[in-house]
Design a protein around this motif. Sequence first.
Motif, PDB file in Angstrom:
ATOM      1  N   THR A   1      14.983  74.066  53.656  1.00 26.35           N
ATOM      2  CA  THR A   1      13.836  74.628  53.137  1.00 26.35           C
ATOM      3  C   THR A   1      14.052  76.019  53.480  1.00 26.35           C
ATOM      4  O   THR A   1      13.424  76.790  52.496  1.00 26.35           O
ATOM      5  CB  THR A   1      12.540  73.809  53.265  1.00 26.35           C
ATOM      6  N   ALA A   2      14.140  76.290  54.585  1.00 28.27           N
ATOM      7  CA  ALA A   2      14.208  77.805  54.918  1.00 28.27           C
ATOM      8  C   ALA A   2      15.359  78.631  54.387  1.00 28.27           C
ATOM      9  O   ALA A   2      14.965  79.841  53.941  1.00 28.27           O
ATOM     10  CB  ALA A   2      14.113  78.030  56.505  1.00 28.27           C
ATOM     11  N   PHE A   3      16.425  77.780  54.182  1.00 25.64           N
ATOM     12  CA  PHE A   3      17.425  78.592  53.233  1.00 25.64           C
ATOM     13  C   PHE A   3      16.908  78.874  51.779  1.00 25.64           C
ATOM     14  O   PHE A   3      17.126  79.919  51.381  1.00 25.64           O
ATOM     15  CB  PHE A   3      18.643  77.653  53.329  1.00 25.64           C
ATOM     16  N   LEU A   4      16.343  77.783  51.417  1.00 23.80           N
ATOM     17  CA  LEU A   4      15.942  78.014  49.787  1.00 23.80           C
ATOM     18  C   LEU A   4      14.811  79.115  49.711  1.00 23.80           C
ATOM     19  O   LEU A   4      14.931  79.988  48.642  1.00 23.80           O
ATOM     20  CB  LEU A   4      15.316  76.679  49.490  1.00 23.80           C
ATOM     21  N   VAL A   5      13.842  79.111  50.805  1.00 26.53           N
ATOM     22  CA  VAL A   5      12.995  80.222  50.776  1.00 26.53           C
ATOM     23  C   VAL A   5      13.409  81.518  50.792  1.00 26.53           C
ATOM     24  O   VAL A   5      13.178  82.520  49.948  1.00 26.53           O
ATOM     25  CB  VAL A   5      11.707  80.157  51.874  1.00 26.53           C
ATOM     26  N   THR A   6      14.290  81.837  51.583  1.00 25.49           N
ATOM     27  CA  THR A   6      15.048  83.067  51.936  1.00 25.49           C
ATOM     28  C   THR A   6      15.962  83.358  50.730  1.00 25.49           C
ATOM     29  O   THR A   6      15.998  84.483  50.248  1.00 25.49           O
ATOM     30  CB  THR A   6      15.958  83.173  53.147  1.00 25.49           C
ATOM     31  N   PHE A   7      16.669  82.463  50.365  1.00 25.24           N
ATOM     32  CA  PHE A   7      17.507  82.426  49.105  1.00 25.24           C
ATOM     33  C   PHE A   7      17.079  83.083  47.783  1.00 25.24           C
ATOM     34  O   PHE A   7      17.521  83.436  46.965  1.00 25.24           O
ATOM     35  CB  PHE A   7      18.513  81.555  48.963  1.00 25.24           C
ATOM     36  N   SER A   8      15.826  82.354  47.687  1.00 22.57           N
ATOM     37  CA  SER A   8      15.057  82.732  46.234  1.00 22.57           C
ATOM     38  C   SER A   8      14.374  84.438  46.568  1.00 22.57           C
ATOM     39  O   SER A   8      13.685  84.812  45.494  1.00 22.57           O
ATOM     40  CB  SER A   8      13.748  82.044  46.469  1.00 22.57           C
ATOM     41  N   ASN A   9      14.821  85.002  47.296  1.00 24.41           N
ATOM     42  CA  ASN A   9      14.523  86.335  47.560  1.00 24.41           C
ATOM     43  C   ASN A   9      15.644  87.283  47.357  1.00 24.41           C
ATOM     44  O   ASN A   9      16.203  87.813  48.330  1.00 24.41           O
ATOM     45  CB  ASN A   9      13.612  86.750  48.791  1.00 24.41           C
ATOM     46  N   PRO A  10      16.273  87.541  46.262  1.00 31.92           N
ATOM     47  CA  PRO A  10      17.653  88.516  46.057  1.00 31.92           C
ATOM     48  C   PRO A  10      17.248  89.838  46.459  1.00 31.92           C
ATOM     49  O   PRO A  10      18.366  90.752  46.626  1.00 31.92           O
ATOM     50  CB  PRO A  10      18.197  88.127  44.647  1.00 31.92           C
ATOM     51  N   LEU A  11      16.036  90.254  46.542  1.00 30.09           N
ATOM     52  CA  LEU A  11      15.790  91.881  46.935  1.00 30.09           C
ATOM     53  C   LEU A  11      16.307  92.175  48.227  1.00 30.09           C
ATOM     54  O   LEU A  11      16.401  93.309  48.535  1.00 30.09           O
ATOM     55  CB  LEU A  11      14.360  92.106  46.898  1.00 30.09           C
ATOM     56  N   ILE A  12      16.537  91.237  48.942  1.00 29.86           N
ATOM     57  CA  ILE A  12      17.423  91.308  50.299  1.00 29.86           C
ATOM     58  C   ILE A  12      18.802  92.232  50.080  1.00 29.86           C
ATOM     59  O   ILE A  12      18.999  92.966  51.109  1.00 29.86           O
ATOM     60  CB  ILE A  12      17.578  90.073  51.199  1.00 29.86           C
ATOM     61  N   ILE A  13      19.335  92.251  49.078  1.00 31.02           N
ATOM     62  CA  ILE A  13      20.458  92.829  48.660  1.00 31.02           C
ATOM     63  C   ILE A  13      20.253  94.344  48.729  1.00 31.02           C
ATOM     64  O   ILE A  13      21.091  95.011  49.245  1.00 31.02           O
ATOM     65  CB  ILE A  13      20.741  92.345  47.218  1.00 31.02           C
ATOM     66  N   LEU A  14      19.048  94.852  48.623  1.00 28.37           N
ATOM     67  CA  LEU A  14      18.815  96.298  48.570  1.00 28.37           C
ATOM     68  C   LEU A  14      18.888  96.753  49.962  1.00 28.37           C
ATOM     69  O   LEU A  14      19.183  97.759  50.421  1.00 28.37           O
ATOM     70  CB  LEU A  14      17.579  96.480  47.876  1.00 28.37           C
ATOM     71  N   LEU A  15      18.196  95.965  50.909  1.00 26.95           N
ATOM     72  CA  LEU A  15      18.131  96.167  52.240  1.00 26.95           C
ATOM     73  C   LEU A  15      19.432  96.315  52.732  1.00 26.95           C
ATOM     74  O   LEU A  15      19.948  97.223  53.741  1.00 26.95           O
ATOM     75  CB  LEU A  15      17.402  94.987  52.904  1.00 26.95           C
ATOM     76  N   PHE A  16      20.325  95.047  52.493  1.00 26.23           N
ATOM     77  CA  PHE A  16      21.806  95.144  53.045  1.00 26.23           C
ATOM     78  C   PHE A  16      22.537  96.471  52.441  1.00 26.23           C
ATOM     79  O   PHE A  16      23.417  96.934  53.160  1.00 26.23           O
ATOM     80  CB  PHE A  16      22.466  93.900  52.617  1.00 26.23           C
ATOM     81  N   MET A  17      22.443  96.768  51.189  1.00 24.34           N
ATOM     82  CA  MET A  17      23.035  98.229  50.766  1.00 24.34           C
ATOM     83  C   MET A  17      22.593  99.130  51.421  1.00 24.34           C
ATOM     84  O   MET A  17      23.434 100.140  51.819  1.00 24.34           O
ATOM     85  CB  MET A  17      22.443  98.265  49.101  1.00 24.34           C
ATOM     86  N   ALA A  18      21.340  99.460  51.659  1.00 25.16           N
ATOM     87  CA  ALA A  18      20.810 100.579  52.552  1.00 25.16           C
ATOM     88  C   ALA A  18      21.584 100.713  53.908  1.00 25.16           C
ATOM     89  O   ALA A  18      21.853 101.404  54.546  1.00 25.16           O
ATOM     90  CB  ALA A  18      19.380 100.526  52.594  1.00 25.16           C
ATOM     91  N   ALA A  19      21.534  99.407  54.516  1.00 27.36           N
ATOM     92  CA  ALA A  19      21.952  99.168  56.019  1.00 27.36           C
ATOM     93  C   ALA A  19      23.543  99.485  55.967  1.00 27.36           C
ATOM     94  O   ALA A  19      23.945 100.053  56.933  1.00 27.36           O
ATOM     95  CB  ALA A  19      21.555  97.758  56.522  1.00 27.36           C
ATOM     96  N   PHE A  20      24.110  99.119  55.125  1.00 31.35           N
ATOM     97  CA  PHE A  20      25.852  98.924  54.978  1.00 31.35           C
ATOM     98  C   PHE A  20      25.898 100.408  54.859  1.00 31.35           C
ATOM     99  O   PHE A  20      27.120 101.010  55.262  1.00 31.35           O
ATOM    100  CB  PHE A  20      26.369  98.097  53.911  1.00 31.35           C
ATOM    101  N   ALA A  21      25.383 101.032  54.077  1.00 34.83           N
ATOM    102  CA  ALA A  21      25.501 102.627  53.467  1.00 34.83           C
ATOM    103  C   ALA A  21      25.465 103.515  54.941  1.00 34.83           C
ATOM    104  O   ALA A  21      26.120 104.333  55.050  1.00 34.83           O
ATOM    105  CB  ALA A  21      24.880 103.009  52.573  1.00 34.83           C
ATOM    106  N   GLN A  22      24.186 103.264  55.611  1.00 29.36           N
ATOM    107  CA  GLN A  22      23.756 104.178  56.653  1.00 29.36           C
ATOM    108  C   GLN A  22      24.742 103.599  57.775  1.00 29.36           C
ATOM    109  O   GLN A  22      25.155 104.683  58.877  1.00 29.36           O
ATOM    110  CB  GLN A  22      22.330 103.769  56.971  1.00 29.36           C
ATOM    111  N   PHE A  23      25.123 102.474  58.021  1.00 30.41           N
ATOM    112  CA  PHE A  23      26.084 102.306  59.293  1.00 30.41           C
ATOM    113  C   PHE A  23      27.615 102.211  58.811  1.00 30.41           C
ATOM    114  O   PHE A  23      28.297 101.854  59.671  1.00 30.41           O
ATOM    115  CB  PHE A  23      25.826 100.869  59.767  1.00 30.41           C
ATOM    116  N   ALA A  24      27.779 102.604  57.761  1.00 29.24           N
ATOM    117  CA  ALA A  24      29.421 102.718  57.227  1.00 29.24           C
ATOM    118  C   ALA A  24      29.980 101.291  57.384  1.00 29.24           C
ATOM    119  O   ALA A  24      31.140 101.342  58.110  1.00 29.24           O
ATOM    120  CB  ALA A  24      30.171 103.850  57.758  1.00 29.24           C
ATOM    121  N   PHE A  25      29.421 100.369  57.257  1.00 27.99           N
ATOM    122  CA  PHE A  25      29.666  99.049  57.447  1.00 27.99           C
ATOM    123  C   PHE A  25      30.957  98.414  56.718  1.00 27.99           C
ATOM    124  O   PHE A  25      31.812  97.729  57.394  1.00 27.99           O
ATOM    125  CB  PHE A  25      28.707  97.931  57.300  1.00 27.99           C
TER     126      PHE A  25
END
Length: 223
Positions: free
Chosen positions: A125-149
Amino acid sequence: MPFPLQIDILALMLKGLLIGIIASAPMGPVGILCIQRTLNKGRWYGFITGIGAAASDIIYAMITGFGMSFVMDLITNPTNKFWLQIFGSIVLLAFGIHCWRSNPASSMRQSGKNGKGSLIHNGVTAFLVTFSNPLIILLFMAAFAQFAFVIPSRPLEMTLGYASIISGALVWWFGLTWLVDKVREKFDVNGIQIINKIIGSVVILFSLVVLVGTVFNLYTFNY
């Protein structure tokens, strides 16, 4: 293994740990759910909730990384890289401000201790709650860009990097459930708000330091 390569791998793993913590720490719906379950069902139910959230996060992290790997020639251009890191800092700053100002406790509902459900059910259920919010991709994009990941030419290092993201997330959820369990008699709505404001303040401070450093060419992560 050459010493510089060891340093590069350790640096990438450290970045992964930080990204995992940044993605997990804000008190969104799954954070509230984790705290609720820790208080009402027990620490391990809360931790399993965090594991479910981490499983969803790593899927979105890999989607983001694979997507960015196709445009590496574009984003490694010095000018484009500069503006991408500026964008990443601004997004992280906005994220930190939103985290600091939000009141996640307003959506907190009391649940009884009966009907705990299985650990698997709580994780799914926790997986489904989190997976239902694809806006987390924007946070990962920002973090990956800033950390040159993202380093698509080095799959082994990237595998360790993604594993570090999971590790960072699990460190956060383990620490959070441990803390909530230890102070469960004193933990209330104010505790949630304090945690959220601390997280928001740290993200705001970090993003401002990196933003100013990038603008004045004082600080940058290298690809």
